[in-house]
Design an enzyme around this catalytic site. Structure first.
Site, PDB file in Angstrom:
ATOM      1  N   SER A  43     -17.054  77.960  34.472  1.00  0.00           N
ATOM      2  CA  SER A  43     -15.764  78.102  35.148  1.00  0.00           C
ATOM      3  C   SER A  43     -14.634  78.052  34.132  1.00  0.00           C
ATOM      4  CB  SER A  43     -15.594  76.964  36.148  1.00  0.00           C
ATOM      5  OG  SER A  43     -14.246  76.900  36.575  1.00  0.00           O
ATOM      6  N   GLU A  87     -11.000  66.763  23.367  1.00  0.00           N
ATOM      7  CA  GLU A  87     -10.521  67.811  24.267  1.00  0.00           C
ATOM      8  C   GLU A  87      -8.998  67.935  24.229  1.00  0.00           C
ATOM      9  OE1 GLU A  87     -10.765  67.032  28.518  1.00  0.00           O
ATOM     10  OE2 GLU A  87     -11.320  69.107  28.916  1.00  0.00           O
ATOM     11  N   GLU A 118      -5.976  75.081  22.034  1.00  0.00           N
ATOM     12  CA  GLU A 118      -5.549  75.893  23.183  1.00  0.00           C
ATOM     13  C   GLU A 118      -4.968  75.045  24.315  1.00  0.00           C
ATOM     14  OE1 GLU A 118      -8.563  75.424  22.092  1.00  0.00           O
ATOM     15  OE2 GLU A 118     -10.046  75.233  23.688  1.00  0.00           O
TER      16      GLU A 118
END
Lengths: 165, 585
Positions: free
Chosen positions: B319, B361, B366
């Site tokens: 996903s 993370e 990004e």
């Protein structure tokens, strides 16, 4: 300039050996239990175990790279440092040690500007230590390739090494 | 049944029982160090030795199965001296700066020294042998000077997680546990799951702390510090304050954070609900629109790095929805900032996670869709507990308080995100509605709950049979991913429509940032707590959350809208199996 040129040649030669490595380890593909055999073959081929060869073996045999590094650092037979054209082995067995083997070693290290386990920048010599070569009567003893030198005086070392190009 | 005596006490046990277990049954605790109930006994430390009558050598209790008729002695002079010598030798090679060690008062070695009674160390370490601390990872610190070579970290990394970032290197007195080329965990295949930090009995592996930076932000009057807490935190934080494993402390946690000085106390559960709307819409879209199936969940950052490294061919199936933490970060500096009229550069976004991989993370390049680093600091459960103790907060005495609006309201579907199977269950509750327009009668989808490594279920959605699978722990993930890979290769499609993967055993309640001294039994109890909270909440389906309805109405438009895609979705890379770095094709 000269040494730089030589170094690149050596690397080029090394690159050419990789297809050969692939060929040699083909039979061990997907067989993690045959790791040590594959490493032996690679070391015979390159004279040491370059990082890239370790990575290829990891991929082909399906062995994690951490395990490979663990095995290589465990067995003193394996080396990750390129070997020189000639190998110097200074004996530090008991007899040689008492009769000045340590000083011989220190002199070799100093003259060649390299430590035990290392290789000279021009890849002419690698320096290692051995524990007794059975030449105790000649202590302190030293091996260069397959030649035994006995009663080695540190002042004579450079004369001996001159013979090896 | 097998009959043996332990210290002359008769005991009957089943075949295959170890001396350690038999002794426990007879009422005797045998000291252990390398042993851990969740790992295969390895017997590397030797602390658990016992005498067996008629046997020439001492036996290691953790890995020796009892034989009928054995007379076992766990407390003889020989056993006591041997244990003491072993422990003295371990201590001699261990940095004993206990008061300043992160494990002080929580160290298994310290406890063992107290139990066995060590008053003097005969041997001292050569200070020259001091090794460098590995600070290369964004998540985990490794201090080889504390390491006692018990190999628990290697075992969990290899056997349970199948990542193989750590291995023994060199030999004899030079032996160290390190990554492949000894270049640091940050330059290795380590996925930052942090299970090694949970299994390490001493202070050799621990999270990289952001405590000082968070205190600094809280004390800076110019900064507006917002905090979010992951679903699993409310089921484990109590343990750090002496409460029973699995005590639900959601309300107390909100109250405590407010008293510590956070300017706004929100809840990751809010964005967990949002994740379901985004991911659920994606799943339904892919099923009805002929997209790539199965859809694989993306909440667990340890899993994501694992996928990028070992299963990059499946990245198109994962996903694109960001994890709840990162959705929250992006919204805290856009939606919330605009609503409150606070310049986003003044907002410091902090998250409390049961996870060490979340630290990695939040620093992924990004993850800056707000034009700032979306989440500034991640604190593990252990770190926030440390901060609460520093602040003199006794969690037990806190009142129950709700989280703040507009990012604090949550449903039962969000809270179960913290347990394995929870994301899948929550997604199915909403997917049913998204497909049929009707509500699922029974929201309890028990087939995906529990601690089985791989779980499967089939849900009938108006004649469409949805086949789903759930895996937790990366070794279990491999099983299902290898199956999917084979199916895609041979048949062109997989039998599954959706798969949930969590990097840690048990899901987030078993995360790498959880309280020390954890095992599978504790992870299970925490999971059960989340299902209890789910049952007690007024809304149990993510799409019913009034604050979620509000954010779509006021800000995002609808699920998977352009704005939602910009702020709430991401993309993946391919990584090297040698050093974990991104490979640009």
């Amino acid at each position: 300039m000269d040494s730089e040129h030589q170094c690149q040649c050596a690397q080029q030669n090394e690159e050419e050996l990789y297809p050969k490595l692939e060929e040699m380890i083909e039979q061990h593909k997907g067989r993690p239990t045959e790791l040590i055999m594959a490493l032996h073959k690679a070391q015979n081929l390159f004279g040491y175990l370059p990082k890239k060869a370790q990575e290829i073996i990891s991929e082909r045999l399906n062995v994690p790279i951490s395990t490979i590094c663990g095995v290589i650092t465990f067995y003193s037979f394996f080396s990750t440092v390129p070997k020189g054209r000639h190998s110097i082995k200074v004996c530090l067995g008991t007899a040689c040690y008492v009769r000045g083997g340590q000083q011989t070693l220190e002199r070799v290290e100093k003259e060649l500007n390299t430590k035990v386990g290392g290789t000279t920048e021009d890849r002419r010599f690698s320096v290692d230590v051995v524990r007794c070569i059975g030449a105790c009567g000649l202590a302190p003893a030293m091996l260069v390739d397959n030649d035994v030198y006995g009663r080695v005086k540190s002042t004579k070392i450079m004369d001996i090494l001159k013979k090896y190009e | 049944m097998i009959k043996v005596t332990i210290n002359n006490i008769n005991v009957e046990v089943k075949e295959g029982t170890t001396i350690l277990e038999a002794a426990k049954k007879a009422g005797f605790a045998i000291p252990t160090l390398c042993y851990h109930p969740d790992l295969k006994p390895k017997g590397s430390c030797g602390i658990c030795v016992v005498e067996v009558e008629g046997m020439p050598a001492l036996k290691r209790a953790c890995m020796t199965e009892v034989v009928n008729g054995w007379n076992i002695h766990t407390n003889t002079p020989l056993v006591r001296t041997t244990r003491k010598t072993i422990l003295e030798l371990i201590l001699a090679d261990h940095d004993m700066d206990c008061p300043t060690c992160i494990k002080n008062n929580r160290c298994e070695l310290q406890n063992l020294a107290a139990t066995i009674g060590i008053s003097d160390i005969k041997y001292r370490k050569d200070p020259q042998t001091k090794k460098d601390i590995d600070n290369t990872s964004l998540s985990i610190v490794r201090d080889p000077n504390k390491c006692i070579l018990c190999e628990r970290c290697i075992q969990v990394c290899e056997e349970i997680q199948t990542v193989n970032a750590l291995a023994l290197s060199k030999r004899g007195s030079e032996t160290v546990i390190t990554d492949a080329f000894d270049t640091g965990l940050g330059n290795s295949v380590c996925v930052n799951c942090g299970q090694c930090t949970v299994f390490c009995p001493v202070g050799a592996l621990y999270e990289k702390s952001d405590i000082d930076k968070v205190w600094e932000a809280i004390n800076d009057p110019e900064k507006h510090v917002v905090v979010q807490e992951a679903p699993a935190i409310r089921a484990m934080l109590g343990e750090e304050f002496g409460m029973e494993p699995g005590t639900l402390v959601a309300g107390k946690m909100h109250a405590a954070l407010r008293r510590m000085g956070f300017d706004a106390v929100f809840d990751t559960n809010f964005t967990a609900d949002l994740t379901i709307l985004e991911e659920g819409t994606e799943i339904v879209g892919r099923i009805t629109g002929g997209g790539k199936l199965p859809v694989i969940t993306s909440c667990s950052p340890g899993w994501i790095k694992f996928m990028e490294t070992f299963y990059p061919h499946l990245s198109e199936y994962v996903s694109t929805a960001k994890s709840p933490q990162q959705m929250f970060g992006a919204l805290s500096k856009t939606y919330y900032a605009e609503m409150k009229g606070i310049p986003p550069e003044k907002i410091v976004s902090v998250s409390i996670m049961p996870c060490t991989a979340k630290k990695f993370e939040c620093k992924r390049p990004e993850m800056r869709d707000s034009n700032y680093q979306d989440v500034d600091y991640v604190l593990t459960t252990r770190e926030i507990a440390r901060m609460m103790r520093q602040a003199g907060i006794d969690l037990k005495e806190m009142p129950d308080e709700p989280a703040d609006d507009p990012m604090g309201e949550y449903t039962g579907a969000a809270t179960i995100f913290g347990a394995t199977g929870g994301v899948m269950e929550a997604a199915l509750r909403s997917a049913y509605f998204l497909v049929t327009g009707r509500e699922l009668d029974d929201v309890d989808i028990v087939a995906v709950r529990g601690m089985d490594g791989v779980k499967e279920a089939e849900i009938d959605v108006d004649g469409l049979k949805l086949k789903v699978a759930v895996a937790h722990g990366l070794g279990n993930a491999r099983k299902i991913l290898d199956k999917v890979t084979e199916q895609l290769k041979n048949e062109g499609k997989s039998e599954y429509h959706a798969i949930e993967i969590m990097a840690c055993p048990g899901g987030c309640v078993g995360g790498g940032g959880q309280p020390w001294g954890s095992d599978m039994a504790r992870r299970t109890r925490r999971g059960e707590t989340l299902y209890k909270e789910d049952k007690s909440l007024p809304y149990r389906r993510s799409h019913e959350n009034p604050s979620i309805k509000l954010i779509y109405e006021k800000y995002l438009g609808k699920p998977n809208s352009e704005k939602a895609h910009h702020l709430l979705h991401t993309h993946y890379y391919k990584r090297s199996k040698i050093d974990g770095k991104v490979i640009n094709d």
